[in-house]
Design an enzyme around this catalytic site. Structure first.
Site, short mmCIF file in Angstrom:
data_model
loop_
_atom_site.label_atom_id
_atom_site.label_comp_id
_atom_site.label_asym_id
_atom_site.label_seq_id
_atom_site.Cartn_x
_atom_site.Cartn_y
_atom_site.Cartn_z
N HIS A 186 34.36 -4.86 107.33
CA HIS A 186 35.18 -5.98 106.77
C HIS A 186 35.66 -7.00 108.05
O HIS A 186 35.47 -8.03 107.91
CB HIS A 186 36.29 -5.66 105.89
CG HIS A 186 35.56 -5.30 104.50
ND1 HIS A 186 36.35 -4.34 103.87
CD2 HIS A 186 34.64 -5.55 103.89
CE1 HIS A 186 35.80 -4.15 102.51
NE2 HIS A 186 34.69 -4.86 102.60
N ARG A 288 27.99 -14.27 96.66
CA ARG A 288 28.57 -12.89 96.11
C ARG A 288 29.58 -13.37 95.07
O ARG A 288 30.63 -13.87 95.24
CB ARG A 288 29.50 -12.47 97.43
CG ARG A 288 28.43 -12.15 98.69
CD ARG A 288 29.28 -11.53 99.62
NE ARG A 288 28.85 -10.89 100.96
CZ ARG A 288 28.79 -11.93 102.03
NH1 ARG A 288 29.57 -12.86 101.95
NH2 ARG A 288 28.00 -11.68 103.06
N ARG A 325 23.95 -13.88 93.91
CA ARG A 325 23.52 -12.59 93.64
C ARG A 325 24.57 -12.06 92.37
O ARG A 325 25.53 -12.29 92.28
CB ARG A 325 23.97 -11.67 94.78
CG ARG A 325 23.68 -10.22 94.80
CD ARG A 325 24.02 -9.49 96.07
NE ARG A 325 25.54 -9.38 96.14
CZ ARG A 325 26.11 -9.05 97.36
NH1 ARG A 325 25.14 -8.60 98.39
NH2 ARG A 325 27.33 -8.90 97.40
N ASN A 438 21.88 -5.65 105.99
CA ASN A 438 23.01 -4.67 106.16
C ASN A 438 23.02 -3.39 105.54
O ASN A 438 22.74 -2.39 106.06
CB ASN A 438 24.38 -5.14 105.59
CG ASN A 438 24.68 -6.59 106.30
OD1 ASN A 438 24.26 -7.09 107.34
ND2 ASN A 438 25.79 -7.21 105.68
N ASP A 439 22.59 -3.43 104.47
CA ASP A 439 22.25 -2.59 103.30
C ASP A 439 20.86 -1.97 103.78
O ASP A 439 20.42 -0.47 103.70
CB ASP A 439 22.18 -2.45 101.91
CG ASP A 439 23.67 -2.34 101.41
OD1 ASP A 439 24.28 -1.35 101.87
OD2 ASP A 439 24.36 -3.11 100.67
N ARG A 449 27.21 1.98 106.96
CA ARG A 449 27.34 0.53 107.72
C ARG A 449 28.77 0.37 108.06
O ARG A 449 29.19 -0.48 108.87
CB ARG A 449 26.87 -0.69 106.87
CG ARG A 449 27.48 -0.90 105.64
CD ARG A 449 27.14 -1.67 104.60
NE ARG A 449 27.52 -2.95 104.88
CZ ARG A 449 27.36 -4.04 103.96
NH1 ARG A 449 26.66 -3.72 102.90
NH2 ARG A 449 28.18 -5.23 104.12
N CYS A 486 19.74 -12.82 104.05
CA CYS A 486 20.91 -13.38 103.90
C CYS A 486 21.93 -12.07 104.53
O CYS A 486 23.12 -12.10 104.24
CB CYS A 486 21.08 -13.17 102.22
SG CYS A 486 20.98 -11.81 101.46
#
Length: 556
Positions: A186, A288, A325, A438-439, A449, A486
Protein backbone atom coordinates in the site's frame (compact mmCIF):
# COMPACT_ATOMS: atom_id res chain seq x y z
CA UNK A 1 32.67 8.30 4.05
CA UNK A 2 30.14 7.61 1.30
CA UNK A 3 28.52 4.18 1.36
CA UNK A 4 25.83 2.72 -0.89
CA UNK A 5 22.86 0.62 0.22
CA UNK A 6 20.28 -1.00 -2.02
CA UNK A 7 16.59 -1.61 -1.46
CA UNK A 8 13.70 -1.73 -3.90
CA UNK A 9 12.93 1.51 -5.71
CA UNK A 10 9.15 1.98 -5.88
CA UNK A 11 8.63 5.65 -6.77
CA UNK A 12 10.70 7.66 -9.25
CA UNK A 13 12.81 10.66 -8.40
CA UNK A 14 15.80 11.71 -6.30
CA UNK A 15 15.67 13.05 -2.76
CA UNK A 16 18.66 14.44 -0.85
CA UNK A 17 18.16 15.33 2.79
CA UNK A 18 18.69 14.46 6.44
CA UNK A 19 17.18 11.36 8.04
CA UNK A 20 14.19 11.77 10.33
CA UNK A 21 12.74 8.65 11.90
CA UNK A 22 9.06 7.90 12.26
CA UNK A 23 7.72 8.49 15.77
CA UNK A 24 8.19 5.45 17.98
CA UNK A 25 5.38 2.96 18.42
CA UNK A 26 3.29 3.02 21.56
CA UNK A 27 4.94 1.17 24.44
CA UNK A 28 3.31 -1.98 25.76
CA UNK A 29 0.80 -0.96 28.49
CA UNK A 30 1.37 -2.47 31.94
CA UNK A 31 -0.62 -5.60 32.77
CA UNK A 32 -2.44 -4.47 35.89
CA UNK A 33 -5.75 -5.71 37.24
CA UNK A 34 -8.79 -3.49 37.77
CA UNK A 35 -11.65 -4.00 40.27
CA UNK A 36 -14.78 -5.59 38.81
CA UNK A 37 -16.80 -2.42 39.41
CA UNK A 38 -14.54 -0.49 36.99
CA UNK A 39 -15.07 -2.92 34.08
CA UNK A 40 -18.07 -1.11 32.60
CA UNK A 41 -16.28 2.26 32.66
CA UNK A 42 -13.18 0.74 31.00
CA UNK A 43 -15.32 -0.89 28.32
CA UNK A 44 -16.85 2.49 27.60
CA UNK A 45 -13.39 4.05 27.32
CA UNK A 46 -12.35 1.34 24.88
CA UNK A 47 -15.45 1.84 22.70
CA UNK A 48 -14.98 5.62 22.61
CA UNK A 49 -11.29 5.26 21.66
CA UNK A 50 -12.12 2.81 18.88
CA UNK A 51 -14.82 5.10 17.47
CA UNK A 52 -12.53 8.14 17.67
CA UNK A 53 -9.71 6.36 15.84
CA UNK A 54 -12.08 5.03 13.18
CA UNK A 55 -13.50 8.52 12.66
CA UNK A 56 -9.98 9.97 12.39
CA UNK A 57 -9.00 7.39 9.78
CA UNK A 58 -12.17 8.11 7.77
CA UNK A 59 -11.46 11.86 7.96
CA UNK A 60 -7.88 11.31 6.76
CA UNK A 61 -9.27 9.25 3.90
CA UNK A 62 -11.69 11.99 2.89
CA UNK A 63 -8.83 14.48 2.85
CA UNK A 64 -6.55 12.21 0.83
CA UNK A 65 -9.15 10.91 -1.66
CA UNK A 66 -8.56 8.32 -4.36
CA UNK A 67 -6.77 5.08 -3.60
CA UNK A 68 -5.68 6.39 -0.21
CA UNK A 69 -9.29 6.85 0.80
CA UNK A 70 -10.12 3.22 0.08
CA UNK A 71 -7.11 2.01 2.07
CA UNK A 72 -7.89 4.21 5.08
CA UNK A 73 -11.55 3.27 5.07
CA UNK A 74 -10.49 -0.37 5.19
CA UNK A 75 -8.34 0.47 8.22
CA UNK A 76 -11.29 2.18 9.90
CA UNK A 77 -13.33 -0.99 9.37
CA UNK A 78 -10.49 -2.97 10.95
CA UNK A 79 -10.63 -0.72 14.03
CA UNK A 80 -14.37 -1.33 14.36
CA UNK A 81 -14.25 -5.08 13.78
CA UNK A 82 -17.02 -6.42 16.07
CA UNK A 83 -15.11 -9.60 16.95
CA UNK A 84 -12.04 -7.63 17.99
CA UNK A 85 -14.15 -5.25 20.07
CA UNK A 86 -15.96 -8.19 21.70
CA UNK A 87 -12.57 -9.71 22.59
CA UNK A 88 -11.46 -6.39 24.10
CA UNK A 89 -14.61 -6.24 26.25
CA UNK A 90 -14.16 -9.86 27.38
CA UNK A 91 -10.61 -9.11 28.52
CA UNK A 92 -11.77 -6.03 30.42
CA UNK A 93 -14.54 -8.07 32.09
CA UNK A 94 -11.89 -10.35 33.65
CA UNK A 95 -9.75 -7.50 34.96
CA UNK A 96 -7.68 -5.89 32.16
CA UNK A 97 -7.45 -2.14 31.68
CA UNK A 98 -8.88 -0.83 28.40
CA UNK A 99 -5.44 -0.16 26.91
CA UNK A 100 -4.05 -3.56 27.93
CA UNK A 101 -7.15 -5.32 26.60
CA UNK A 102 -6.77 -3.58 23.24
CA UNK A 103 -3.06 -4.45 23.12
CA UNK A 104 -3.68 -8.14 23.92
CA UNK A 105 -6.70 -8.53 21.62
CA UNK A 106 -4.78 -7.14 18.66
CA UNK A 107 -1.80 -9.36 19.53
CA UNK A 108 -4.07 -12.42 19.40
CA UNK A 109 -5.44 -11.35 16.02
CA UNK A 110 -1.90 -10.79 14.78
CA UNK A 111 -1.01 -14.35 15.79
CA UNK A 112 -4.14 -15.63 14.04
CA UNK A 113 -2.98 -14.06 10.78
CA UNK A 114 0.46 -15.65 11.12
CA UNK A 115 -1.06 -19.07 11.76
CA UNK A 116 -3.24 -18.68 8.66
CA UNK A 117 -0.11 -18.95 6.52
CA UNK A 118 0.82 -15.27 6.63
CA UNK A 119 -0.97 -14.49 3.38
CA UNK A 120 -2.40 -11.50 5.22
CA UNK A 121 0.98 -10.51 6.68
CA UNK A 122 0.90 -7.41 4.49
CA UNK A 123 -1.95 -6.13 6.66
CA UNK A 124 0.11 -6.43 9.87
CA UNK A 125 1.51 -2.90 9.48
CA UNK A 126 -2.06 -1.61 9.10
CA UNK A 127 -3.19 -3.64 12.13
CA UNK A 128 -0.29 -2.42 14.28
CA UNK A 129 -1.03 1.17 13.32
CA UNK A 130 -4.70 0.86 14.34
CA UNK A 131 -3.66 -0.72 17.66
CA UNK A 132 -1.10 2.00 18.33
CA UNK A 133 -3.61 4.75 17.62
CA UNK A 134 -6.23 3.26 19.94
CA UNK A 135 -3.72 2.61 22.76
CA UNK A 136 -2.21 6.10 22.38
CA UNK A 137 -5.65 7.66 22.72
CA UNK A 138 -6.38 5.59 25.82
CA UNK A 139 -3.02 6.47 27.41
CA UNK A 140 -3.36 10.14 26.49
CA UNK A 141 0.00 10.24 24.67
CA UNK A 142 0.78 11.65 21.20
CA UNK A 143 -0.10 9.47 18.24
CA UNK A 144 2.81 7.67 16.57
CA UNK A 145 3.47 9.19 13.21
CA UNK A 146 5.39 11.56 10.98
CA UNK A 147 7.90 13.70 12.94
CA UNK A 148 7.44 17.44 13.38
CA UNK A 149 9.99 19.41 11.40
CA UNK A 150 10.21 22.88 9.87
CA UNK A 151 12.93 21.72 7.46
CA UNK A 152 12.51 19.21 4.61
CA UNK A 153 13.79 15.71 5.41
CA UNK A 154 13.89 12.07 4.28
CA UNK A 155 11.53 9.95 6.37
CA UNK A 156 12.88 6.57 7.55
CA UNK A 157 10.66 3.91 9.15
CA UNK A 158 10.37 0.18 9.70
CA UNK A 159 7.18 0.43 7.68
CA UNK A 160 4.69 3.17 6.91
CA UNK A 161 1.03 2.74 7.72
CA UNK A 162 -1.35 4.00 5.01
CA UNK A 163 -2.71 6.65 7.42
CA UNK A 164 0.76 8.23 7.52
CA UNK A 165 1.64 7.84 3.86
CA UNK A 166 -1.65 9.21 2.57
CA UNK A 167 -1.19 12.64 4.16
CA UNK A 168 2.55 13.13 3.75
CA UNK A 169 3.40 16.72 2.87
CA UNK A 170 5.63 16.53 -0.25
CA UNK A 171 7.03 20.00 0.56
CA UNK A 172 8.50 18.64 3.80
CA UNK A 173 8.96 14.92 3.14
CA UNK A 174 11.47 14.80 0.30
CA UNK A 175 11.32 11.00 0.10
CA UNK A 176 11.02 7.97 2.30
CA UNK A 177 12.85 4.74 3.05
CA UNK A 178 11.39 1.69 4.80
CA UNK A 179 12.86 -1.56 6.06
CA UNK A 180 9.71 -3.57 5.28
CA UNK A 181 7.23 -3.51 2.41
CA UNK A 182 7.42 -4.50 -1.22
CA UNK A 183 6.94 -2.88 -4.63
CA UNK A 184 3.18 -3.51 -4.53
CA UNK A 185 2.52 -2.70 -0.86
CA UNK A 186 0.00 0.00 0.00
CA UNK A 187 2.72 2.48 0.93
CA UNK A 188 4.51 1.96 -2.39
CA UNK A 189 1.32 2.52 -4.38
CA UNK A 190 0.47 5.64 -2.41
CA UNK A 191 4.03 6.98 -2.75
CA UNK A 192 3.71 6.78 -6.53
CA UNK A 193 0.37 8.54 -6.36
CA UNK A 194 1.98 11.35 -4.31
CA UNK A 195 5.02 11.56 -6.56
CA UNK A 196 7.37 11.12 -3.56
CA UNK A 197 10.64 9.21 -4.25
CA UNK A 198 10.62 6.03 -2.18
CA UNK A 199 12.71 2.95 -1.49
CA UNK A 200 11.34 -0.04 0.45
CA UNK A 201 12.71 -3.38 1.68
CA UNK A 202 16.03 -1.81 2.69
CA UNK A 203 17.75 -4.07 5.26
CA UNK A 204 18.93 -2.10 8.28
CA UNK A 205 17.07 1.09 7.37
CA UNK A 206 16.35 1.67 11.06
CA UNK A 207 20.09 1.83 11.78
CA UNK A 208 20.51 5.03 9.75
CA UNK A 209 21.26 7.63 12.41
CA UNK A 210 18.95 10.61 12.91
CA UNK A 211 20.28 13.62 11.02
CA UNK A 212 22.47 11.59 8.64
CA UNK A 213 22.56 13.05 5.13
CA UNK A 214 21.37 10.54 2.54
CA UNK A 215 20.46 10.58 -1.14
CA UNK A 216 17.55 8.41 -2.23
CA UNK A 217 17.18 7.26 -5.84
CA UNK A 218 13.62 5.97 -6.11
CA UNK A 219 14.25 4.65 -9.61
CA UNK A 220 17.22 2.37 -8.85
CA UNK A 221 16.52 1.65 -5.16
CA UNK A 222 19.97 2.99 -4.19
CA UNK A 223 20.62 4.90 -0.96
CA UNK A 224 23.85 6.90 -0.76
CA UNK A 225 24.87 7.57 2.86
CA UNK A 226 26.88 10.79 3.36
CA UNK A 227 27.13 11.30 -0.42
CA UNK A 228 30.06 13.28 -1.78
CA UNK A 229 29.47 16.61 -3.51
CA UNK A 230 30.30 14.88 -6.79
CA UNK A 231 27.64 12.20 -6.19
CA UNK A 232 25.06 14.81 -5.23
CA UNK A 233 25.78 16.73 -8.42
CA UNK A 234 25.50 13.55 -10.50
CA UNK A 235 22.12 12.75 -8.96
CA UNK A 236 20.85 16.31 -9.36
CA UNK A 237 21.99 16.39 -12.97
CA UNK A 238 20.25 13.08 -13.69
CA UNK A 239 17.08 14.37 -12.01
CA UNK A 240 17.22 17.61 -14.02
CA UNK A 241 17.71 15.65 -17.24
CA UNK A 242 14.69 13.49 -16.43
CA UNK A 243 12.60 16.56 -15.61
CA UNK A 244 13.53 18.21 -18.92
CA UNK A 245 12.68 15.03 -20.82
CA UNK A 246 9.31 14.87 -19.09
CA UNK A 247 8.51 18.48 -19.99
CA UNK A 248 9.42 17.88 -23.62
CA UNK A 249 7.37 14.72 -23.97
CA UNK A 250 3.68 15.21 -24.68
CA UNK A 251 0.91 13.52 -26.63
CA UNK A 252 -0.02 9.85 -27.03
CA UNK A 253 2.40 7.11 -26.04
CA UNK A 254 4.58 5.83 -28.88
CA UNK A 255 8.04 4.50 -29.64
CA UNK A 256 10.58 6.58 -31.56
CA UNK A 257 9.45 5.04 -34.86
CA UNK A 258 5.77 5.75 -34.23
CA UNK A 259 4.53 2.41 -32.89
CA UNK A 260 1.57 3.43 -30.73
CA UNK A 261 1.42 2.27 -27.11
CA UNK A 262 -1.58 3.89 -25.40
CA UNK A 263 -0.68 5.08 -21.89
CA UNK A 264 -3.59 4.72 -19.51
CA UNK A 265 -4.13 5.47 -15.82
CA UNK A 266 -4.96 3.22 -12.88
CA UNK A 267 -7.66 4.91 -10.78
CA UNK A 268 -9.44 3.99 -7.58
CA UNK A 269 -12.38 6.35 -8.04
CA UNK A 270 -13.44 9.83 -9.20
CA UNK A 271 -10.89 11.53 -6.91
CA UNK A 272 -8.02 10.08 -8.96
CA UNK A 273 -9.32 11.40 -12.28
CA UNK A 274 -7.91 14.99 -12.22
CA UNK A 275 -4.32 13.75 -11.80
CA UNK A 276 -4.82 11.25 -14.63
CA UNK A 277 -6.15 13.94 -16.97
CA UNK A 278 -3.33 16.32 -16.04
CA UNK A 279 -0.72 13.62 -16.74
CA UNK A 280 -2.13 13.17 -20.25
CA UNK A 281 -3.60 9.70 -19.74
CA UNK A 282 -5.27 8.43 -22.88
CA UNK A 283 -7.92 6.74 -20.81
CA UNK A 284 -8.21 4.40 -17.84
CA UNK A 285 -6.63 0.96 -17.99
CA UNK A 286 -7.72 -0.13 -14.54
CA UNK A 287 -10.69 1.37 -12.72
CA UNK A 288 -10.71 -0.35 -9.33
CA UNK A 289 -14.31 -0.35 -8.16
CA UNK A 290 -13.61 -1.62 -4.62
CA UNK A 291 -13.69 1.91 -3.20
CA UNK A 292 -17.49 1.94 -3.42
CA UNK A 293 -17.86 -1.32 -1.57
CA UNK A 294 -15.46 -0.42 1.26
CA UNK A 295 -17.79 2.32 2.52
CA UNK A 296 -19.95 -0.32 4.19
CA UNK A 297 -18.51 -3.79 4.69
CA UNK A 298 -21.93 -5.21 5.55
CA UNK A 299 -23.97 -3.97 2.57
CA UNK A 300 -23.35 -3.57 -1.14
CA UNK A 301 -23.77 -0.03 -2.57
CA UNK A 302 -27.04 0.66 -4.36
CA UNK A 303 -27.27 0.64 -8.13
CA UNK A 304 -27.92 4.39 -8.08
CA UNK A 305 -24.78 5.13 -6.05
CA UNK A 306 -22.71 3.00 -8.42
CA UNK A 307 -24.14 4.69 -11.53
CA UNK A 308 -23.22 8.13 -10.16
CA UNK A 309 -19.62 7.16 -9.33
CA UNK A 310 -18.99 5.31 -12.60
CA UNK A 311 -20.39 8.12 -14.71
CA UNK A 312 -18.03 10.67 -13.11
CA UNK A 313 -15.06 8.65 -14.34
CA UNK A 314 -16.51 7.86 -17.76
CA UNK A 315 -17.35 11.53 -18.43
CA UNK A 316 -13.72 12.53 -17.85
CA UNK A 317 -12.51 10.61 -20.92
CA UNK A 318 -14.72 11.45 -23.91
CA UNK A 319 -13.62 9.35 -26.87
CA UNK A 320 -11.16 7.61 -24.53
CA UNK A 321 -10.94 4.02 -23.36
CA UNK A 322 -12.05 3.19 -19.83
CA UNK A 323 -11.41 -0.34 -18.56
CA UNK A 324 -13.41 -1.19 -15.46
CA UNK A 325 -12.53 -4.11 -13.21
CA UNK A 326 -15.59 -5.51 -11.50
CA UNK A 327 -15.40 -5.99 -7.74
CA UNK A 328 -12.29 -7.88 -6.63
CA UNK A 329 -13.28 -8.99 -3.13
CA UNK A 330 -11.59 -11.56 -0.94
CA UNK A 331 -8.06 -12.27 0.34
CA UNK A 332 -6.73 -8.89 1.57
CA UNK A 333 -10.01 -7.15 0.64
CA UNK A 334 -12.62 -8.99 2.72
CA UNK A 335 -16.24 -7.82 2.79
CA UNK A 336 -18.57 -9.10 5.48
CA UNK A 337 -21.51 -9.59 3.13
CA UNK A 338 -19.47 -11.48 0.53
CA UNK A 339 -16.36 -13.24 1.76
CA UNK A 340 -16.20 -16.08 4.31
CA UNK A 341 -14.29 -15.26 7.48
CA UNK A 342 -12.96 -18.76 8.10
CA UNK A 343 -11.06 -19.55 4.87
CA UNK A 344 -7.71 -21.19 5.79
CA UNK A 345 -5.95 -19.46 2.87
CA UNK A 346 -8.12 -16.79 1.26
CA UNK A 347 -5.60 -16.08 -1.50
CA UNK A 348 -6.25 -19.55 -2.86
CA UNK A 349 -9.95 -19.64 -2.07
CA UNK A 350 -13.07 -17.76 -3.09
CA UNK A 351 -11.73 -14.47 -4.42
CA UNK A 352 -12.47 -12.11 -7.31
CA UNK A 353 -14.67 -13.59 -10.02
CA UNK A 354 -15.26 -16.70 -7.91
CA UNK A 355 -16.88 -14.52 -5.24
CA UNK A 356 -19.07 -12.76 -7.80
CA UNK A 357 -20.22 -15.99 -9.41
CA UNK A 358 -21.22 -17.19 -5.93
CA UNK A 359 -23.21 -13.95 -5.50
CA UNK A 360 -24.64 -13.29 -8.98
CA UNK A 361 -26.94 -10.52 -7.74
CA UNK A 362 -23.88 -8.39 -6.78
CA UNK A 363 -22.34 -8.88 -10.23
CA UNK A 364 -25.65 -8.24 -12.01
CA UNK A 365 -26.18 -4.96 -10.15
CA UNK A 366 -22.68 -3.76 -10.92
CA UNK A 367 -22.90 -4.63 -14.62
CA UNK A 368 -26.33 -2.99 -14.90
CA UNK A 369 -24.99 0.14 -13.17
CA UNK A 370 -22.07 0.28 -15.63
CA UNK A 371 -24.46 -0.07 -18.58
CA UNK A 372 -26.59 2.82 -17.30
CA UNK A 373 -23.56 4.98 -16.49
CA UNK A 374 -22.26 4.66 -20.06
CA UNK A 375 -25.58 5.49 -21.75
CA UNK A 376 -25.22 8.41 -24.16
CA UNK A 377 -21.50 8.90 -23.53
CA UNK A 378 -18.91 8.75 -26.36
CA UNK A 379 -16.60 6.57 -24.29
CA UNK A 380 -15.12 3.18 -25.14
CA UNK A 381 -16.19 1.13 -22.15
CA UNK A 382 -14.46 -2.17 -21.45
CA UNK A 383 -15.25 -4.38 -18.47
CA UNK A 384 -12.99 -7.12 -17.13
CA UNK A 385 -13.13 -9.83 -14.50
CA UNK A 386 -10.41 -10.38 -11.87
CA UNK A 387 -8.84 -13.74 -11.10
CA UNK A 388 -9.91 -15.60 -14.24
CA UNK A 389 -8.45 -19.12 -14.17
CA UNK A 390 -9.71 -20.71 -17.40
CA UNK A 391 -12.16 -20.60 -20.30
CA UNK A 392 -15.06 -21.67 -18.06
CA UNK A 393 -14.52 -18.59 -15.89
CA UNK A 394 -14.24 -16.34 -18.94
CA UNK A 395 -17.47 -17.71 -20.45
CA UNK A 396 -19.38 -17.28 -17.18
CA UNK A 397 -18.31 -13.64 -17.01
CA UNK A 398 -19.08 -12.90 -20.67
CA UNK A 399 -22.52 -14.51 -20.29
CA UNK A 400 -23.25 -12.36 -17.23
CA UNK A 401 -22.26 -9.21 -19.16
CA UNK A 402 -24.57 -10.09 -22.05
CA UNK A 403 -27.44 -10.93 -19.70
CA UNK A 404 -27.07 -7.49 -18.07
CA UNK A 405 -27.37 -5.83 -21.51
CA UNK A 406 -23.88 -4.34 -21.29
CA UNK A 407 -22.77 -2.71 -24.54
CA UNK A 408 -19.03 -2.99 -23.99
CA UNK A 409 -16.04 -5.17 -24.63
CA UNK A 410 -15.61 -7.99 -22.10
CA UNK A 411 -12.15 -8.97 -20.93
CA UNK A 412 -10.22 -11.14 -18.52
CA UNK A 413 -7.40 -10.29 -16.16
CA UNK A 414 -4.36 -12.54 -16.32
CA UNK A 415 -3.29 -12.86 -12.69
CA UNK A 416 -3.02 -16.64 -12.40
CA UNK A 417 -0.37 -18.59 -14.34
CA UNK A 418 -3.05 -20.91 -15.77
CA UNK A 419 -4.63 -17.93 -17.53
CA UNK A 420 -1.35 -17.03 -19.21
CA UNK A 421 -0.67 -20.63 -20.21
CA UNK A 422 -4.17 -21.01 -21.70
CA UNK A 423 -4.65 -17.45 -22.95
CA UNK A 424 -5.79 -18.46 -26.45
CA UNK A 425 -8.49 -20.64 -24.93
CA UNK A 426 -9.72 -17.77 -22.74
CA UNK A 427 -9.72 -15.42 -25.73
CA UNK A 428 -12.38 -17.58 -27.39
CA UNK A 429 -14.79 -16.09 -24.84
CA UNK A 430 -13.54 -12.53 -24.27
CA UNK A 431 -12.20 -9.69 -26.39
CA UNK A 432 -9.10 -8.59 -24.51
CA UNK A 433 -6.61 -9.50 -21.78
CA UNK A 434 -5.16 -7.31 -19.07
CA UNK A 435 -2.13 -8.49 -17.11
CA UNK A 436 -2.20 -7.80 -13.38
CA UNK A 437 1.52 -8.29 -12.84
CA UNK A 438 1.33 -7.80 -9.05
CA UNK A 439 -0.84 -10.87 -8.44
CA UNK A 440 0.67 -12.76 -11.37
CA UNK A 441 4.09 -12.50 -9.69
CA UNK A 442 2.59 -13.48 -6.34
CA UNK A 443 1.02 -16.66 -7.69
CA UNK A 444 3.92 -17.54 -10.01
CA UNK A 445 6.53 -17.42 -7.24
CA UNK A 446 4.37 -18.27 -4.18
CA UNK A 447 5.55 -14.92 -2.78
CA UNK A 448 3.09 -12.72 -0.90
CA UNK A 449 3.15 -9.31 -2.56
CA UNK A 450 3.04 -7.54 0.83
CA UNK A 451 5.97 -9.30 2.50
CA UNK A 452 9.33 -7.53 2.21
CA UNK A 453 11.29 -10.70 2.94
CA UNK A 454 10.30 -12.15 -0.44
CA UNK A 455 10.55 -8.91 -2.43
CA UNK A 456 13.19 -10.50 -4.70
CA UNK A 457 10.46 -12.75 -6.05
CA UNK A 458 7.97 -9.92 -6.43
CA UNK A 459 10.32 -8.09 -8.79
CA UNK A 460 8.47 -7.72 -12.13
CA UNK A 461 11.80 -8.15 -13.94
CA UNK A 462 11.85 -11.85 -13.04
CA UNK A 463 12.37 -13.69 -16.36
CA UNK A 464 9.70 -16.29 -15.54
CA UNK A 465 7.15 -13.48 -15.19
CA UNK A 466 8.30 -11.96 -18.49
CA UNK A 467 7.77 -15.39 -20.10
CA UNK A 468 4.14 -15.40 -18.93
CA UNK A 469 3.63 -11.86 -20.24
CA UNK A 470 5.05 -12.92 -23.60
CA UNK A 471 2.77 -15.98 -23.74
CA UNK A 472 -0.28 -13.82 -23.13
CA UNK A 473 0.73 -11.16 -25.65
CA UNK A 474 1.51 -13.75 -28.31
CA UNK A 475 -1.88 -15.42 -27.77
CA UNK A 476 -3.69 -12.10 -28.09
CA UNK A 477 -1.81 -11.24 -31.29
CA UNK A 478 -2.66 -14.64 -32.77
CA UNK A 479 -6.35 -14.01 -32.02
CA UNK A 480 -6.25 -10.43 -33.31
CA UNK A 481 -7.07 -9.04 -29.87
CA UNK A 482 -5.42 -6.71 -27.38
CA UNK A 483 -3.30 -7.46 -24.30
CA UNK A 484 -2.48 -4.66 -21.87
CA UNK A 485 -0.60 -4.48 -18.58
CA UNK A 486 -2.26 -2.75 -15.65
CA UNK A 487 -0.01 -3.96 -12.83
CA UNK A 488 2.68 -1.83 -11.24
CA UNK A 489 5.24 -3.21 -13.74
CA UNK A 490 3.97 -0.71 -16.29
CA UNK A 491 5.14 2.21 -14.11
CA UNK A 492 8.84 1.31 -14.57
CA UNK A 493 9.94 3.24 -17.70
CA UNK A 494 12.65 0.76 -18.68
CA UNK A 495 10.37 -2.21 -18.10
CA UNK A 496 7.65 -0.44 -20.10
CA UNK A 497 9.97 -0.63 -23.11
CA UNK A 498 10.51 -4.35 -22.50
CA UNK A 499 6.78 -4.98 -22.14
CA UNK A 500 6.25 -3.18 -25.44
CA UNK A 501 8.91 -5.42 -26.98
CA UNK A 502 7.08 -8.48 -25.64
CA UNK A 503 3.99 -7.46 -27.61
CA UNK A 504 1.91 -5.73 -24.95
CA UNK A 505 -0.51 -3.32 -26.67
CA UNK A 506 -1.19 -0.79 -23.87
CA UNK A 507 0.25 0.19 -20.50
CA UNK A 508 -1.67 1.41 -17.47
CA UNK A 509 -0.13 2.88 -14.31
CA UNK A 510 -0.48 5.46 -11.55
CA UNK A 511 -0.85 8.93 -13.06
CA UNK A 512 2.48 10.17 -11.67
CA UNK A 513 4.38 7.57 -13.73
CA UNK A 514 2.84 8.39 -17.12
CA UNK A 515 5.24 11.24 -18.05
CA UNK A 516 8.29 9.10 -17.20
CA UNK A 517 7.07 6.18 -19.29
CA UNK A 518 6.03 8.42 -22.22
CA UNK A 519 9.43 10.13 -22.33
CA UNK A 520 11.36 6.86 -22.14
CA UNK A 521 9.32 5.03 -24.78
CA UNK A 522 9.82 7.94 -27.20
CA UNK A 523 13.61 7.41 -27.10
CA UNK A 524 13.61 3.89 -28.56
CA UNK A 525 12.29 2.12 -31.64
CA UNK A 526 10.04 -0.93 -31.50
CA UNK A 527 12.95 -3.05 -32.77
CA UNK A 528 15.15 -1.86 -29.90
CA UNK A 529 12.36 -2.68 -27.44
CA UNK A 530 12.05 -6.17 -28.94
CA UNK A 531 15.80 -6.77 -28.64
CA UNK A 532 15.74 -5.56 -25.02
CA UNK A 533 12.83 -7.90 -24.29
CA UNK A 534 14.65 -10.88 -25.77
CA UNK A 535 17.78 -10.06 -23.74
CA UNK A 536 15.74 -9.79 -20.53
CA UNK A 537 14.02 -13.14 -21.11
CA UNK A 538 17.38 -14.81 -21.75
CA UNK A 539 18.63 -13.79 -18.28
CA UNK A 540 18.49 -15.95 -15.16
CA UNK A 541 17.53 -13.35 -12.56
CA UNK A 542 15.65 -10.09 -12.24
CA UNK A 543 18.87 -8.08 -11.79
CA UNK A 544 20.45 -9.71 -14.83
CA UNK A 545 17.29 -9.11 -16.88
CA UNK A 546 17.25 -5.42 -15.97
CA UNK A 547 20.96 -5.03 -16.75
CA UNK A 548 20.64 -6.90 -20.05
CA UNK A 549 17.75 -4.72 -21.21
CA UNK A 550 19.58 -1.56 -20.14
CA UNK A 551 22.68 -2.63 -22.06
CA UNK A 552 20.68 -3.19 -25.25
CA UNK A 553 18.86 0.13 -25.02
CA UNK A 554 22.01 2.09 -24.20
CA UNK A 555 23.81 0.52 -27.17
CA UNK A 556 26.46 -1.26 -25.10
Amino acid sequence: METTLRGVGVSHGVAIGEVRHMGTAVLEPPAKQIPAEEAEREQGRARKAVEAVAADLMARGNLAGGEAQAVLEAQAMMAQDPELLADVERRIAVGSTAERAVYDAFAAYRELLANAGEYLAGRVADLDDVRNRIVARLLGVPMPGVPDSDEPYVLVARDLAPADTALLDPTLVLGFVTEEGGPTSHSAILARALGVPAVVALPGAGELAEGTLIAVDGSTGEIFVEPSEEKKEQLRAAAAERKAALAASTGPGATADGHKVPLLANVGGPADVPAAVEAGAEGVGLFRTEFLFLDDSKNAPSEEKQVEAYRQVLEAFPEGRVVVRVLDAGADKPLDFLTPADEPNPALGVRGLRTLLDHPEILRTQLTALAKAAEGLPVYLEVMAPMVADRTDAKAFADACREAGLQAKFGAMVEIPSAALRARSILQEVEFLSLGTNDLAQYTFAADRQVGAVSRLQDPWQPALLDLVALSAEAAKAEGKSCGVCGEAASDPLLACVLTGLGVTSLSMGAASIPYVRATLAKYTLAQCERAAAAARAADSADEARSAAQAVLSGE
